[in-house]
Design a protein around this motif. Structure first.
Motif, PDB file in Angstrom:
ATOM      1  N   VAL A   1       1.387  37.123  55.534  1.00 47.25           N
ATOM      2  CA  VAL A   1       2.351  36.542  54.595  1.00 47.25           C
ATOM      3  C   VAL A   1       1.854  36.828  53.195  1.00 47.25           C
ATOM      4  CG1 VAL A   1       3.161  34.738  56.142  1.00 47.25           C
ATOM      5  CG2 VAL A   1       1.168  34.300  54.742  1.00 47.25           C
TER       6      VAL A   1
ATOM      7  N   GLU B   1       7.568  33.518  51.866  1.00 48.41           N
ATOM      8  CA  GLU B   1       7.368  34.107  53.194  1.00 48.41           C
ATOM      9  C   GLU B   1       6.586  33.144  54.088  1.00 48.41           C
ATOM     10  OE1 GLU B   1       5.825  38.333  55.171  1.00 48.41           O
ATOM     11  OE2 GLU B   1       5.572  37.936  53.026  1.00 48.41           O
TER      12      GLU B   1
ATOM     13  N   ASN C   1       9.054  30.614  55.351  1.00 50.98           N
ATOM     14  CA  ASN C   1       9.953  31.156  56.368  1.00 50.98           C
ATOM     15  C   ASN C   1       9.263  31.316  57.721  1.00 50.98           C
ATOM     16  OD1 ASN C   1      12.000  31.308  54.469  1.00 50.98           O
ATOM     17  ND2 ASN C   1      11.524  33.431  53.906  1.00 50.98           N
TER      18      ASN C   1
END
Length: 290
Positions: free
Chosen positions: A108, A113, A116
């Motif tokens: 990440v 990110e 998510n």
């Protein structure tokens, strides 16, 4: 009867003394009943002191509670472990999602990110995200979205001898910064060179995953030349300087040497009570019995 009367006969001076004594007693009683000796000022002052003390106590307690809270230092969220995630307040499901994502070999590279991937709660993310520290190349990429920066790929890292790599070589590995590279080189110097690949895992604060990645590119292609110490003539501080030997073990070795006068073979060290057999191969790299 005459004896009783004799006890109540006083001369003039004695009667005057009794009179003045009674007068003093009466005056004291009148003063006691008609004057208030209590002081509101003293009570108020004492109450103020109590209030001040309570405020100071509350302030010290607040400072103590603040200092007792676990401190969070900047870290790369890609290397959050189960225990680290638990300390940060992440749920088991959120940690498992991150670990599953990392097992695919991906990373990440932003807070968004991370959210998510883990589906972390906003309350926890807002608390820990200020401490996220991504590699410099990630930060540069995120600050300049229109640049043509490409993530380093495996073919761009040249395979080299672990005993010859430089700090510049090491920081090409994701997860190794300048400080970590320096620790690796310092440890290599202390060992007089890596003899076994797994000695890299002994570098403190080096994550196993990062070490695994480094060993994909940097391997031991040549054995180091280690200066061995004669165990029969060595000084205490020379043996103690060996990475795998602590103070207590050094004492045991020298006590054994004094008992037998001369150590014929390094295998004799295994007879020492409490000798770490699992470290014998490492320790024997630096000793010789002559």
């Amino acid at each position: 009867m005459n004896n009783i009367k004799s006890h109540f006969r006083y001369n003039k001076s004695q009667r005057n003394g009794v009179f003045f004594l009674l007068l003093i007693i009466v005056l004291l009683l009148i003063t006691f009943f008609f004057f208030d000796f209590s002081s509101n000022t003293a009570t108020d002052f004492s109450q103020n002191e109590i209030e001040s003390f309570k405020k100071e106590q509350d302030s010290l307690l607040k400072i103590k509670l603040e200092n007792s809270k676990p401190k969070i230092y900047p870290f790369n969220p890609n290397y959050i472990t189960d225990f680290k995630g638990y300390q940060l307040g992440m749920s088991t499901e959120e940690i498992d999602r991150l670990l599953s994502f990392r097992k695919t070999g991906k990373f990440v590279n932003s807070i968004e990110e991370f959210k998510n991937v883990t589906k972390i709660r906003d309350s926890i993310l807002n608390k820990i995200s200020p401490y996220f520290k991504f590699p410099d190349w990630v930060t540069t990429k995120n600050n300049k979205p229109n640049n043509n920066f490409k993530q380093p790929i495996k073919q761009q890292i040249e395979e080299k001898d672990l005993n010859l790599v430089t700090a510049e070589d090491l920081i090409k590995i994701r997860g190794i910064g300048e400080k970590t590279a320096t620790r690796i080189l310092n440890y290599r110097e202390k060992l007089q060179g890596f003899t076994y690949s797994d000695q890299l895992y002994e570098v403190y604060y080096l994550d196993k995953e990062v070490a695994d990645k480094a060993l994909e590119y940097y391997k031991i292609l040549s054995k180091p030349t280690i200066k061995k110490i004669n165990i029969n003539t060595a000084l205490f501080k020379e043996v103690l300087a060996i990475v795998y030997v602590d103070y207590e073990l050094t004492k045991k070795i020298f006590n054994y040497r004094d008992e037998v006068a001369e150590i014929q073979s390094l295998e004799e060290l295994k007879k020492i009570d409490g000798f770490p057999l699992e470290k014998f191969d490492r320790i024997s790299l630096y000793l010789v019995a002559e």
